[in-house]
Write a protein that holds these residues in place. Structure first.
Motif, PDB file in Angstrom:
ATOM      1  N   PHE A 254       0.948  -1.328  -0.048  1.00 56.06           N
ATOM      2  CA  PHE A 254      -0.196   0.094   0.255  1.00 56.06           C
ATOM      3  C   PHE A 254       0.985   1.068   0.253  1.00 56.06           C
ATOM      4  CE2 PHE A 254      -2.400  -2.863   1.490  1.00 56.06           C
ATOM      5  CZ  PHE A 254      -3.897  -3.331   1.396  1.00 56.06           C
ATOM      6  N   SER A 255       0.445   2.041  -0.664  1.00 54.79           N
ATOM      7  CA  SER A 255       1.384   3.337  -0.953  1.00 54.79           C
ATOM      8  C   SER A 255      -0.073   4.986   0.058  1.00 54.79           C
ATOM      9  CB  SER A 255       1.906   4.011  -1.552  1.00 54.79           C
ATOM     10  OG  SER A 255       1.025   4.023  -2.813  1.00 54.79           O
ATOM     11  N   CYS A 256       0.893   5.868   0.414  1.00 54.61           N
ATOM     12  CA  CYS A 256      -0.437   6.086   1.137  1.00 54.61           C
ATOM     13  C   CYS A 256       0.382   7.919   1.388  1.00 54.61           C
ATOM     14  CB  CYS A 256      -1.044   6.233   1.945  1.00 54.61           C
ATOM     15  SG  CYS A 256      -2.911   7.908   2.404  1.00 54.61           S
ATOM     16  N   VAL A 257       0.896   8.489   0.376  1.00 56.95           N
ATOM     17  CA  VAL A 257       1.416   9.876   0.302  1.00 56.95           C
ATOM     18  C   VAL A 257       0.862  11.552  -0.439  1.00 56.95           C
ATOM     19  CG1 VAL A 257       4.081   8.393  -0.147  1.00 56.95           C
ATOM     20  CG2 VAL A 257       1.955   9.690  -2.326  1.00 56.95           C
ATOM     21  N   SER A 258       1.431  13.032  -0.854  1.00 57.72           N
ATOM     22  CA  SER A 258       0.488  13.475  -0.954  1.00 57.72           C
ATOM     23  C   SER A 258       0.013  14.082  -2.036  1.00 57.72           C
ATOM     24  CB  SER A 258       1.800  14.842  -0.320  1.00 57.72           C
ATOM     25  OG  SER A 258       2.774  14.813  -1.119  1.00 57.72           O
ATOM     26  N   ASP A 259       0.316  14.086  -3.087  1.00 59.22           N
ATOM     27  CA  ASP A 259       0.248  13.888  -4.006  1.00 59.22           C
ATOM     28  C   ASP A 259       0.354  13.106  -5.279  1.00 59.22           C
ATOM     29  OD1 ASP A 259       2.895  15.408  -4.767  1.00 59.22           O
ATOM     30  OD2 ASP A 259       2.305  17.180  -3.689  1.00 59.22           O
ATOM     31  N   PRO A 260       0.247  13.824  -6.416  1.00 68.57           N
ATOM     32  CA  PRO A 260       0.360  12.710  -7.832  1.00 68.57           C
ATOM     33  C   PRO A 260       2.159  12.771  -8.081  1.00 68.57           C
ATOM     34  CG  PRO A 260      -1.506  14.391  -8.041  1.00 68.57           C
ATOM     35  CD  PRO A 260      -1.344  14.797  -7.115  1.00 68.57           C
ATOM     36  N   LYS A 261       2.599  14.044  -7.754  1.00 69.17           N
ATOM     37  CA  LYS A 261       3.547  14.372  -8.233  1.00 69.17           C
ATOM     38  C   LYS A 261       4.561  13.156  -7.404  1.00 69.17           C
ATOM     39  CE  LYS A 261       8.600  17.042  -7.696  1.00 69.17           C
ATOM     40  NZ  LYS A 261       8.898  15.805  -7.380  1.00 69.17           N
ATOM     41  N   ALA A 263       3.465  10.586  -6.070  1.00 74.98           N
ATOM     42  CA  ALA A 263       2.638   9.156  -6.149  1.00 74.98           C
ATOM     43  C   ALA A 263       3.581   8.921  -7.739  1.00 74.98           C
ATOM     44  CB  ALA A 263       1.034   8.863  -6.048  1.00 74.98           C
ATOM     45  N   ARG A 264       3.760   9.276  -8.233  1.00 69.00           N
ATOM     46  CA  ARG A 264       4.534   8.603  -9.255  1.00 69.00           C
ATOM     47  C   ARG A 264       5.869   8.974  -8.926  1.00 69.00           C
ATOM     48  NH1 ARG A 264       1.486  13.227 -12.086  1.00 69.00           N
ATOM     49  NH2 ARG A 264       0.439  11.427 -13.765  1.00 69.00           N
ATOM     50  N   GLU A 285      -2.784   1.985  -4.644  1.00 68.43           N
ATOM     51  CA  GLU A 285      -2.860   3.502  -4.040  1.00 68.43           C
ATOM     52  C   GLU A 285      -4.332   4.045  -3.168  1.00 68.43           C
ATOM     53  OE1 GLU A 285      -0.437   6.398  -4.018  1.00 68.43           O
ATOM     54  OE2 GLU A 285       0.113   5.554  -5.234  1.00 68.43           O
ATOM     55  N   MET A 286      -3.177   4.399  -2.306  1.00 65.70           N
ATOM     56  CA  MET A 286      -4.094   5.563  -1.327  1.00 65.70           C
ATOM     57  C   MET A 286      -4.199   6.575  -1.326  1.00 65.70           C
ATOM     58  SD  MET A 286      -4.337   2.203   1.819  1.00 65.70           S
ATOM     59  CE  MET A 286      -6.036   2.119   2.060  1.00 65.70           C
ATOM     60  N   SER A 287      -3.043   6.801  -1.716  1.00 67.66           N
ATOM     61  CA  SER A 287      -2.964   8.803  -1.988  1.00 67.66           C
ATOM     62  C   SER A 287      -4.594   9.372  -3.144  1.00 67.66           C
ATOM     63  CB  SER A 287      -2.102   8.806  -2.598  1.00 67.66           C
ATOM     64  OG  SER A 287      -0.476   8.434  -2.351  1.00 67.66           O
ATOM     65  N   THR A 288      -4.942  10.378  -2.450  1.00 65.67           N
ATOM     66  CA  THR A 288      -5.984  11.338  -3.165  1.00 65.67           C
ATOM     67  C   THR A 288      -5.409  11.779  -4.366  1.00 65.67           C
ATOM     68  OG1 THR A 288      -7.245  11.867  -1.445  1.00 65.67           O
ATOM     69  CG2 THR A 288      -7.909  12.736  -3.086  1.00 65.67           C
ATOM     70  N   VAL A 289      -5.113  11.114  -5.829  1.00 65.52           N
ATOM     71  CA  VAL A 289      -4.715  12.113  -6.802  1.00 65.52           C
ATOM     72  C   VAL A 289      -5.842  11.985  -7.772  1.00 65.52           C
ATOM     73  CG1 VAL A 289      -2.519  11.451  -5.966  1.00 65.52           C
ATOM     74  CG2 VAL A 289      -3.670   9.603  -7.179  1.00 65.52           C
ATOM     75  N   GLU A 296      -1.498   5.988 -15.595  1.00 67.37           N
ATOM     76  CA  GLU A 296      -0.190   5.832 -15.494  1.00 67.37           C
ATOM     77  C   GLU A 296       0.167   4.547 -14.888  1.00 67.37           C
ATOM     78  OE1 GLU A 296       3.897   8.353 -15.682  1.00 67.37           O
ATOM     79  OE2 GLU A 296       1.923   9.095 -15.534  1.00 67.37           O
ATOM     80  N   LEU A 297      -0.635   4.548 -13.126  1.00 68.07           N
ATOM     81  CA  LEU A 297       0.077   3.728 -12.270  1.00 68.07           C
ATOM     82  C   LEU A 297       0.140   2.228 -12.316  1.00 68.07           C
ATOM     83  CD1 LEU A 297       0.450   5.917  -9.185  1.00 68.07           C
ATOM     84  CD2 LEU A 297       2.174   5.793 -10.794  1.00 68.07           C
ATOM     85  N   SER A 298      -1.270   2.492 -12.956  1.00 66.83           N
ATOM     86  CA  SER A 298      -1.753   1.049 -13.277  1.00 66.83           C
ATOM     87  C   SER A 298      -1.438   0.073 -14.628  1.00 66.83           C
ATOM     88  CB  SER A 298      -3.694   1.582 -13.422  1.00 66.83           C
ATOM     89  OG  SER A 298      -4.261  -0.361 -13.668  1.00 66.83           O
ATOM     90  N   GLN A 299      -1.162   1.210 -14.739  1.00 66.13           N
ATOM     91  CA  GLN A 299      -0.736   0.607 -16.753  1.00 66.13           C
ATOM     92  C   GLN A 299       1.020  -0.014 -16.373  1.00 66.13           C
ATOM     93  OE1 GLN A 299      -0.942   3.843 -20.012  1.00 66.13           O
ATOM     94  NE2 GLN A 299      -3.646   3.083 -20.377  1.00 66.13           N
TER      95      GLN A 299
END
Length: 479
Positions: A254-261, A263-264, A285-289, A296-299
Motif C-alpha cells: 500500500f502507499s499513501c502519499v501527499s499528491d500526484p507527483k 505518488a509517481r 494506491e491510497m493517495s488522493t490523486v 498511468e500507475l495502473s498501466q
C-alpha cells in the motif's frame, strides 16, 4: 461441530459464520430477546470483546476439552487476548469461591443486572452491549463492548462492506449484531497471511499502519523520513530500506502519499516500487490523486505482471487512528478481495467502484464538497462577527438544525478556540479542489463553487496556513 449438551454458565468455543472458534460463556439472554425460530441454540457472551450472539448447539464445544486444539489452530494476537481473558475470569471465579466458603451473608448475593440492550440500525450506544448476567472484568483492557461478526455476503460493485450496527441472520443460522467500527470487530478479523507493505507514514498512513498491526497483520514499512518508522518497528513492524525492497518482499504493498507527483515518484523514481514488482505482486494506491495518475500507475504496474488497485480514503487523522475511514476502491477486483482484512482493520466501510480511475474521481468530488463546505462555514462565522453577532450563538443554532454534524461542531469549536492542529492538511484540500476543478474542465462541467472556494484556500496558503488544518481557511477571511 458435534452437538453437545451444555447449560448456562458453561465455558465454550463458539463458531460464528466464517470466523474461527472463539472462547465464550453461555449466559441468560435478555427476556425480550427471542430465540431464533426452529433452531436449537444458546446465547453466548464472547471473551475479549464483550460480544453476544445466538449460536447453534452444533457450533459449540466445551472450553476445557478443546482448549489445546483451538490454541494450536488460532495464533492471532486478539485470539490470545481472549484466551487470557478466560483464564483471568477463571482465576477470579476460583478466588471468589475460596472467599465465600463458610460465609452465608448477603454480601455473596448477586444483585440484579440491567438487561442487555440490542442495538438497532444507526444506534451508536455501544456501551449498552454488556453481559446481562454479570459485570465485565474491569481490570482486563481487552474487554470491549462490541460484537464478533459481520455479514458473509460479499460486496458487489458499488456495494459497501459496511460495519453499521444491525441485526442480521447468517447462513449458519446465528443471529448477531454487526460491528460499528474496526476496533469493534477485533475478534472477527482474521488477518490475511499475505505479507503487507506500507509506504508513507503521514497523518493518514500512521493510523492505518497502527490498526493493521493491532489486528495481527505482518507489515513492512517505509517512509521518506526514516525516523517515522521507529515507533512502528517497536510495535512489531518490519523495516524496508527502499520502496523497491518493500514491494519485492511483500505480497501487497500500500502507499499513501501527499499528491500526484509524490505518488509517481514513489513508483517510477530511483529504487521505486516498479523495480520491486514481479508477476502476481499487488500494489494499492491510497493517495488522493487525479484519474490520469491512477491510469498511468495502473498501466506500469500491470506491464510488469503486477496487480493494481486504487483505494483512496475519506476521513481525517482522527478517523484513521480510530479505524473508521471510508475506503473507495477500484481496479483489480481480486486485489480488493485479497485486501478484505486490511480494509476491515483500517476502515468502517469500503466500496468497490469498478475500473481504475473511478475511485479517484469519486474521492475528488467528495473532497471538493467538503472543502467548499468548510470555506462556507468559515465565511459564515466571520460574517457573524462582522455584523455584531455572536459566533458561538451562530454555531449553537447551526448545530440544532438540519446541517448539524460532528464535522461542523468540531471544526467550528476549533476555530473559536484558535486550534488549527492538522487533522487534514489545508494544503491537501486545496490540492484536491484544484484537481476537481481540472476534472470538471475535462468533462466540460462547471464547478463555480469549488473555484471560489479554491481561491479562498489559496489565500490561506499565502498566509502560511498550508500545514494547518483545513479549518484554518477561516484566517483567509480575517486578514
Amino acid at each position: 461441530m458435534a452437538t453437545v449438551h451444555l447449560r448456562i454458565g458453561d465455558l465454550v468455543w463458539g463458531k460464528l459464520g466464517r470466523y474461527p472458534p472463539w472462547p465464550g460463556k453461555i449466559v441468560s439472554p435478555p427476556k425480550d430477546l427471542k430465540k431464533p425460530r426452529g433452531k436449537k441454540c444458546h446465547f453466548v457472551k464472547f471473551f475479549g470483546t464483550e460480544d453476544h450472539a445466538w449460536i447453534k448447539v452444533e457450533q459449540l464445544k466445551p472450553y476445557h476439552a478443546h482448549k489445546e486444539e483451538m490454541i494450536k489452530i488460532n495464533k492471532g494476537k486478539r485470539f490470545q487476548q481472549a484466551v487470557d481473558a478466560v483464564e483471568d475470569f477463571l482465576k477470579k471465579a476460583k478466588g471468589k469461591e475460596q472467599n465465600s466458603d463458610g460465609k452465608g451473608d448477603s454480601k455473596g448475593k448477586k444483585t440484579p443486572s440491567k438487561p442487555l440492550k440490542i442495538l438497532e440500525e444507526d444506534d451508536e450506544d455501544l456501551s449498552a452491549l454488556k453481559d446481562p448476567s454479570e459485570k465485565p472484568v474491569k481490570d482486563d483492557p481487552h474487554f470491549h463492548h462490541f460484537l464478533l461478526s459481520q455479514s458473509e455476503k460479499p460486496a458487489s460493485s458499488m456495494e459497501p462492506i459496511s460495519k453499521r450496527l444491525k441485526i442480521i441472520e447468517e447462513d449458519t443460522g446465528s443471529t448477531s449484531i454487526q460491528a460499528a467500527d474496526s476496533t469493534a470487530i477485533n475478534g472477527s478479523i482474521t488477518p490475511t497471511d499475505k505479507r503487507i507493505g506500507f509506504l508513507g507514514l503521514g497523518l493518514m498512513g500512521s493510523g492505518i499502519v497502527s490498526n493493521l498491526l493491532k489486528m495481527g497483520h505482518v507489515v513492512t514499512v517505509w517512509n521518506r523520513t526514516a525516523e517515522k518508522c521507529d515507533l512502528f518497528i517497536q510495535e512489531g513492524a518490519r523495516l524496508g530500506r527502499t520502496p523497491a525492497e518493500v514491494a519485492s518482499m511483500c505480497d501487497i504493498t500500500f502507499s499513501c502519499v501527499s499528491d500526484p507527483k509524490a505518488a509517481r515518484d514513489l513508483v517510477l523514481g530511483p529504487s521505486g516500487v516498479l523495480q520491486g514488482i514481479r508477476p502476481g505482486k499487488c500494489y494499492v494506491e491510497m493517495s488522493t490523486v487525479d484519474p490520469e495518475t491512477i491510469t498511468e500507475l495502473s498501466q506500469v504496474i500491470t506491464s510488469r505482471g503486477g496487480r493494481f488497485l486504487e483505494a483512496p480514503v475519506a476521513g481525517s487523522q482522527q478517523l484513521s487512528n480510530d479505524g473508521m475511514l471510508v475506503i473507495l476502491a477500484a481496479g483489480d477486483r481480486t486485489v480488493y478481495e485479497d485486501c478484505s482484512s486490511c480494509f476491515q482493520a483500517m476502515g468502517k466501510t469500503s466500496f468497490f467502484l469498478g475500473e481504475a480511475g473511478n475511485a479517484a474521481r469519486m474521492m475528488l468530488i467528495l473532497n471538493m464538497v467538503q472543502g467548499s463546505f468548510m470555506a462556507t462555514i468559515a465565511e459564515g462565522l466571520t460574517l457573524a462577527q462582522a455584523t455584531g453577532q455572536s459566533q458561538q450563538t451562530f454555531l449553537d443554532i447551526l448545530c440544532q438544525g438540519q446541517m448539524a454534524s460532528t464535522f461542523v461542531d468540531q471544526k467550528c469549536q476549533n476555530i473559536l478556540q484558535g486550534n488549527f492542529k492538522p487533522d487534514y492538511y489545508l494544503k491537501h484540500i486545496q490540492k484536491d479542489l484544484r484537481l476537481a476543478i481540472s476534472m470538471g474542465d475535462m468533462a466540460n462541467h462547471p464547478t463555480p463553487m469549488a473555484a471560489a472556494a479554491n481561491e479562498v484556500y489559496k489565500r490561506a496558503k499565502a498566509l502560511d496556513q498550508s500545514d494547518n488544518d483545513i479549518s484554518a481557511v477561516y484566517r483567509a477571511y480575517i486578514h
